[in-house]
Motif scaffolding. Structure first.
Motif, mmCIF file in Angstrom:
data_model
loop_
_atom_site.group_PDB
_atom_site.id
_atom_site.type_symbol
_atom_site.label_atom_id
_atom_site.label_comp_id
_atom_site.label_asym_id
_atom_site.label_seq_id
_atom_site.Cartn_x
_atom_site.Cartn_y
_atom_site.Cartn_z
ATOM 1 N N PRO A 14 0.830 -1.568 -0.041
ATOM 2 C CA PRO A 14 0.244 0.400 -0.035
ATOM 3 C C PRO A 14 0.862 1.176 0.064
ATOM 4 O O PRO A 14 1.973 0.959 0.664
ATOM 5 N N TYR A 15 0.176 2.460 -1.215
ATOM 6 C CA TYR A 15 1.051 4.153 -0.681
ATOM 7 C C TYR A 15 0.821 4.249 0.827
ATOM 8 O O TYR A 15 -0.207 4.282 1.256
ATOM 9 N N ALA A 16 2.196 4.498 1.490
ATOM 10 C CA ALA A 16 1.764 5.525 2.695
ATOM 11 C C ALA A 16 1.139 6.921 2.478
ATOM 12 O O ALA A 16 1.844 7.258 1.234
ATOM 13 N N ASP A 17 -0.194 7.180 3.438
ATOM 14 C CA ASP A 17 -1.135 8.469 3.076
ATOM 15 C C ASP A 17 0.319 9.930 3.282
ATOM 16 O O ASP A 17 -0.373 10.604 3.433
ATOM 17 N N GLN A 18 1.178 9.196 4.762
ATOM 18 C CA GLN A 18 1.793 10.482 5.241
ATOM 19 C C GLN A 18 3.049 9.934 5.338
ATOM 20 O O GLN A 18 3.413 8.857 4.710
ATOM 21 N N TYR A 19 4.317 11.404 5.017
ATOM 22 C CA TYR A 19 5.648 11.115 5.621
ATOM 23 C C TYR A 19 5.725 10.616 6.129
ATOM 24 O O TYR A 19 5.494 10.191 7.453
ATOM 25 N N ASP A 20 6.687 9.760 5.495
ATOM 26 C CA ASP A 20 7.738 8.245 6.023
ATOM 27 C C ASP A 20 8.738 7.816 5.910
ATOM 28 O O ASP A 20 8.487 7.175 4.121
ATOM 29 N N ALA A 21 9.578 8.050 6.754
ATOM 30 C CA ALA A 21 11.339 8.089 6.382
ATOM 31 C C ALA A 21 11.314 6.703 6.624
ATOM 32 O O ALA A 21 12.925 6.289 5.512
ATOM 33 N N SER A 22 11.053 6.646 6.752
ATOM 34 C CA SER A 22 11.427 4.306 7.743
ATOM 35 C C SER A 22 10.508 3.385 5.817
ATOM 36 O O SER A 22 11.052 2.521 6.123
ATOM 37 N N LEU A 23 10.605 4.459 5.185
ATOM 38 C CA LEU A 23 10.069 3.358 3.801
ATOM 39 C C LEU A 23 11.759 2.871 3.215
ATOM 40 O O LEU A 23 11.916 2.037 2.046
ATOM 41 N N LEU A 24 12.145 4.039 3.161
ATOM 42 C CA LEU A 24 13.823 3.974 2.537
ATOM 43 C C LEU A 24 14.104 2.399 2.908
ATOM 44 O O LEU A 24 14.692 2.203 4.027
ATOM 45 N N TYR A 25 14.940 1.709 1.988
ATOM 46 C CA TYR A 25 15.011 0.693 2.149
ATOM 47 C C TYR A 25 17.231 0.723 1.644
ATOM 48 O O TYR A 25 16.965 0.318 0.460
ATOM 49 N N PRO A 26 17.855 0.866 2.478
ATOM 50 C CA PRO A 26 18.915 1.020 1.594
ATOM 51 C C PRO A 26 19.855 -0.796 1.838
ATOM 52 O O PRO A 26 19.673 -1.806 2.626
ATOM 53 N N ILE A 27 20.627 -0.662 0.665
ATOM 54 C CA ILE A 27 21.208 -1.948 0.584
ATOM 55 C C ILE A 27 23.352 -1.713 0.610
ATOM 56 O O ILE A 27 23.572 -0.652 -0.753
ATOM 57 N N ALA A 28 23.920 -1.802 1.325
ATOM 58 C CA ALA A 28 24.689 -2.026 1.157
ATOM 59 C C ALA A 28 25.624 -2.280 -0.421
ATOM 60 O O ALA A 28 25.364 -2.979 -1.154
ATOM 61 N N ARG A 29 26.707 -1.323 -0.837
ATOM 62 C CA ARG A 29 27.111 -1.557 -1.856
ATOM 63 C C ARG A 29 28.710 -2.954 -1.601
ATOM 64 O O ARG A 29 29.105 -3.125 -2.859
ATOM 65 N N ILE A 30 28.936 -2.995 -1.229
ATOM 66 C CA ILE A 30 30.290 -3.829 -0.708
ATOM 67 C C ILE A 30 29.478 -4.970 -1.100
ATOM 68 O O ILE A 30 31.079 -6.033 -1.495
ATOM 69 N N ALA A 31 28.803 -5.697 -0.669
ATOM 70 C CA ALA A 31 28.639 -7.509 -1.346
ATOM 71 C C ALA A 31 29.055 -7.773 -2.909
ATOM 72 O O ALA A 31 29.615 -7.851 -3.360
#
Length: 281
Positions: A14-31
């Motif tokens: 579902p699309y978040a209805d209000q601002y939510d920074a926790s949606l950001l999903y980082p993936i490490a470059r190192i592997a």
């Protein structure tokens, strides 16, 4: 665990209805960097140049506002941000009130900076520039400059990365060239969906065989990897196989979900390229 397989790619959400920074999903470059032989001390400089075409929020009176955003993520940051999570994050602004564009810009800079450095002692800051609607008509379209390899009539049969196709004239005088192709295609690492791009390779050193280089670019056609990883793979393959004195690799990928990602890697200090879209973007 922030791996590509655990991300929201390919999943109904579902699309978040209000601002939510926790949606950001980082993936490490190192592997992926270890996979292609990138040493701990990076052999390149560069950045990932993002363009967000679907950015909107509400002003203090509840009236929708729109803008384009140019986001510059230094390649020295330990993480990339998975693109679907970036899209969901930006869409969470849609029904949120902000005082002005400056507040939106600052919020994006803070949140993306945190995500690309998450889990590391390293601290970095991304660049964020918002383009207001009255300036939209100043956003140019321009193809990558250089000699286009696609003019060559080559027979192609390899569609997974084949660095052995790369050769250079080590016994001849060095040259400086800028070569381009519109035939770079790879696939999303998780979903397998196609990613289309144009690529520019600038170098000084032993002359690279152009037919071999074009066939090498085509060999990414069935390869599953994120944009940033493809460009670093191209850089490392050309760097190690052709041994240029200087090398720059720049790819502009077509947008998906209102975002385009344009990785740029260079062996030597120079100004960032202008974040100018090509016709396909």
């Amino acid at each position: 665990m922030t791996t590509p397989e655990n991300s929201l790619l390919g999943k109904a959400v579902p699309y978040a209805d209000q601002y939510d920074a926790s949606l950001l999903y980082p993936i490490a470059r190192i592997a992926k960097r270890e996979e292609i032989g990138v040493p701990a001390t990076l052999p390149f400089l560069g950045a990932d140049l993002w363009t967000a075409y679907e950015l909107s929020w509400l002003n203090a009176r509840g009236k929708p506002q729109v803008a384009l955003a140019h986001i510059t993520v230094p390649c020295e940051t330990p993480n990339i941000v998975e693109s679907k999570s970036f899209k969901l994050y930006l869409n969470s602004f849609n029904n949120t009130k902000f005082a002005d564009a400056a507040e939106v810009q600052a919020r994006i800079r803070t949140d993306i900076s945190e995500a690309v450095c998450r889990g590391s002692e390293a601290k970095g800051t991304v660049g964020v520039k918002l383009i207001a609607p009255e300036l939209f008509d100043r956003e140019p379209i321009h193809e990558l400059d250089g000699l286009n390899l696609d003019r060559l009539e080559v027979k192609c049969s390899q569609y997974t990365p084949a660095p052995e196709l790369l050769t250079a004239a080590f016994d001849e005088q060095p040259v400086s060239e800028v070569l381009t192709s519109n035939l770079l295609k790879s696939n999303c690492l998780v979903t397998g969906q196609p990613d289309w791009a144009s690529v520019q390779i600038s170098y000084s050193g032993p002359q690279i065989d152009q037919e071999g280089l074009l066939k090498y670019i085509v060999s990414f056609r069935n390869h599953n990897e994120f944009h940033e990883q493809c460009v670093e793979r191209i850089f490392m393959d050309v760097w190690t196989r052709c041994k240029p004195a200087k090398l720059t690799v720049y790819a502009r990928y077509t947008r998906r979900g209102g975002l385009d990602i344009n990785p740029w890697r260079t062996s030597h200090p120079q100004a960032l390229p202008a974040n100018v879209r090509t016709a396909r973007q």
